[in-house]
Design an enzyme around this catalytic site. Sequence first.
Site, mmCIF file in Angstrom:
data_model
loop_
_atom_site.group_PDB
_atom_site.id
_atom_site.type_symbol
_atom_site.label_atom_id
_atom_site.label_comp_id
_atom_site.label_asym_id
_atom_site.label_seq_id
_atom_site.Cartn_x
_atom_site.Cartn_y
_atom_site.Cartn_z
ATOM 1 N N GLU A 1 64.527 1.366 90.641
ATOM 2 C CA GLU A 1 63.828 0.116 90.938
ATOM 3 C C GLU A 1 64.340 -0.300 92.314
ATOM 4 O OE1 GLU A 1 61.407 -1.213 89.372
ATOM 5 O OE2 GLU A 1 61.534 -0.741 87.236
ATOM 6 N N GLU B 1 52.545 -2.584 93.291
ATOM 7 C CA GLU B 1 53.625 -1.641 93.002
ATOM 8 C C GLU B 1 53.193 -0.188 93.183
ATOM 9 O OE1 GLU B 1 55.540 -2.124 89.181
ATOM 10 O OE2 GLU B 1 56.931 -0.491 89.556
ATOM 11 N N HIS C 1 60.060 3.160 91.492
ATOM 12 C CA HIS C 1 59.403 1.926 91.063
ATOM 13 C C HIS C 1 59.834 0.762 91.949
ATOM 14 C CE1 HIS C 1 57.549 3.074 87.141
ATOM 15 N NE2 HIS C 1 58.308 4.129 87.347
#
Lengths: 644, 167
Positions: free
Chosen positions: A599, A475, A537
């Site tokens: 996200e 990530e 993210h």
Amino acid sequence: MSRSRVRAGSAFLAAALFALCALAPAPVRADAFPEVWLGTTRLAFERPELRGADIALATGDAGLQRLLTRVGAALSYQPGQRYAIVTSADRRAVTFTIGDTRVEAGGIITAAPFAPYTSGSDAYIPLESLARALYLVPVVVGDALVLQPQLGALEVRNADRTTLVTLHGGVPLSFHRSATSAGRFALTFVGVGSSLDQTRQVGAPALERIDVLSGGAARTPSTTVSFSTPPGSQRVVVTSMSPNELTLAFAPPGVMLGGSEIPLQGDAAAFATREQSPSSQGGTAPAPAVTNSTPMATVTAIDLTSAGEDAASLHVSVSGSADFEWHRLNDDRWYVDLRGATLGISPRNETPNIGGVAGLRVRQFALDPVPTVRVSLSLVSQRHIDVTPSSDGLTIAVQSQDEVADARSGSGHIGTGTAYAAAPSNGTAAESAWKFGPQSHSFPTAPVARNPRLIVLDPGHGGSDTGAIHNGLVEKEVTLDIAERLRSALTARGWLVRMTRETDTDVYAPNDSARDELQARCDIANKDGARMFVSIHANSFTSSSLNGTTTYYYKASDLPLAQFIHHHLIDTLGTKDDGVRKENFYVIHHTSMPAVLIETAFLSNPSDAELLHSPAFLQRVATAIADGVAEYVKSVPMQTSESQ
Amino acid sequence: MRALRAIVILALLIFAVFVGYRLAKRASGPTVGSTIQVYYCKLDGQTLVPWTVTLGSARDPKSVAFYAAVQAVAGPPSGTDAIRFPAGTVVRAVNVSDSTATVDLSQAVASSGGGSFAESGEFKALVWTLTALPDIHAVQIRIEGRTVPTLPGGHLELDEPLTRSSW
């Protein structure tokens, strides 16, 4: 969906156990404690106590903890509590109550030989009842007590023409497969006995019958489960929630069936937790559907008119729904707060002198935690005021001074929607739900920024904090890659851009606390008075089936930015739209300017992961965010001055 | 004389009923019935679904809060798609004071591998479950006895009590 469950045949099992206990000579003397085995592993308990023919185990006993870990269970107990609860691998809560012989597991109540009791900071619980609830059958072998793991339950669910069979074991299951004849195959589970019925007629299009046969010694049992299927039936293994379960799916030829081929030998663990079958949704009791939306409304107009010589009427037009609360102060002032509302018009501060109203002030009183618009009146004398909510706003009637001012405060609700309103059912009928999400699509002005050309980008995680790792993606690397592309895109459009990190590093210090790390990221934006904060993210979840893009906001001032960016992401990425959601995430809460946390996609989903591997996709993410920022800036002008 | 005896018997009866009522009331606890509603969050990350669980014989507020917390952390039985706390997550303690339930979870709660999505669904279900109980309006999370700003590598702010309006 029809659903039936063959539980171990509790009554039969209990009877067999009692018979066993009765027939076996008293296995222990008080001074010679029996050895306890889990299959071929000896369990060493620190301070077991004998209670008649049963054993009491202390909740703090490390041996008990080891037993529970091996079978995928966990014990919750707090000294002084009357409940001690063991959660099994298949997430049944096995409840022991101090002073009560009844043991509850998954809705089935059995009687323990003795009531759990406390001693010191421990509760003592009955081993036999615990074992049985966890699909472990106690068998007396000489002087030892062997807990034999069982195939404790076999669950058959029919959905359309597909049949799902889930086998629940007392320990993580491993198996080997064999074909016994045409249209029949068998799985043999080693180290597992069975307390299941020997034959189960299913009669489904793709599965006729299940036969269960077990044998072997007490410590080394094995159980063979044979499946009789019509010619041409498909069968696959689908993933289950825990390594103690194995789920097989059967379907007639021609029906689409997702899953893996059943290997010649394997462990259920290889098919555990990463995926859950979509057909297994909703096996629980329904209740009425309810929507929870943060009340979101916009004040769209304020209209003060004279109502006779000495009276006035003030209409506050509101779109959406909000709660209001009014107060009369001692000095001829009066105000109403509209909670859940933002001001969609310019603030007002005037001295109209109409019908007893000397002053009128309308402003965004608060944005956080609940956006609140306050309408204040200065009256020439104490007046009686009637407040009448309607579907489109609030009417405030200032009466002539003949009327006596009485009530000091009041409250109510504006709008057709309510904070908790019935919602259309989602998916299956009688589904029960609370839903979350923003409802408003109207935008207030943006707060003033000291540095109106500066945007702070926050590539999530970094350094010692890798974020999630799935499908060959890390990530912290993905977020930095996107942020660098976004920086270029924004710089090219004339923005000043600062990044919370430009390399693979912790922002505060390596292995720092979460607070220091996250606050350091917020501080960068707060200190420089940035206009916006964008945290990047990538999502992850235990089930690889979840995918999509979500944009999070927290403060009311975040919402417009979140909505513009999200619309551009969804329009250009082709990912699933998981929506704009409110969430108290640290970095968007503790930044003082409009902030969002994006996200981008799920690292844990194979097709999302493939996208995240592609530089072209990462570039599209960056461009979409930059486009969203541009549209936001155009649509939501910055307030020119706070005191207006 | 007979009238006097009747009055005495009547008085005794009323007294017995009163005492019996008080005892029964004390035994059953103040406001919790024999079941509670436990919530789980569906895989859409948004929809909370209640299911009913039956309480054991302990019905005092502290026991009920503990029971509810463990049930919410366990989640519904397997076979139901739900956002779940990581396997092995244990409720170490639940204490209630001033309408805030403090729930102490074991370190295993941090083992899910960092996803804002799961965090949100898990804690939403826990908060909804506990605040469905009488006199509980907020939930303070602790991990191994300590208040934390977020889960390690996590997102959701946990240092302040969570309420239903946190979402």
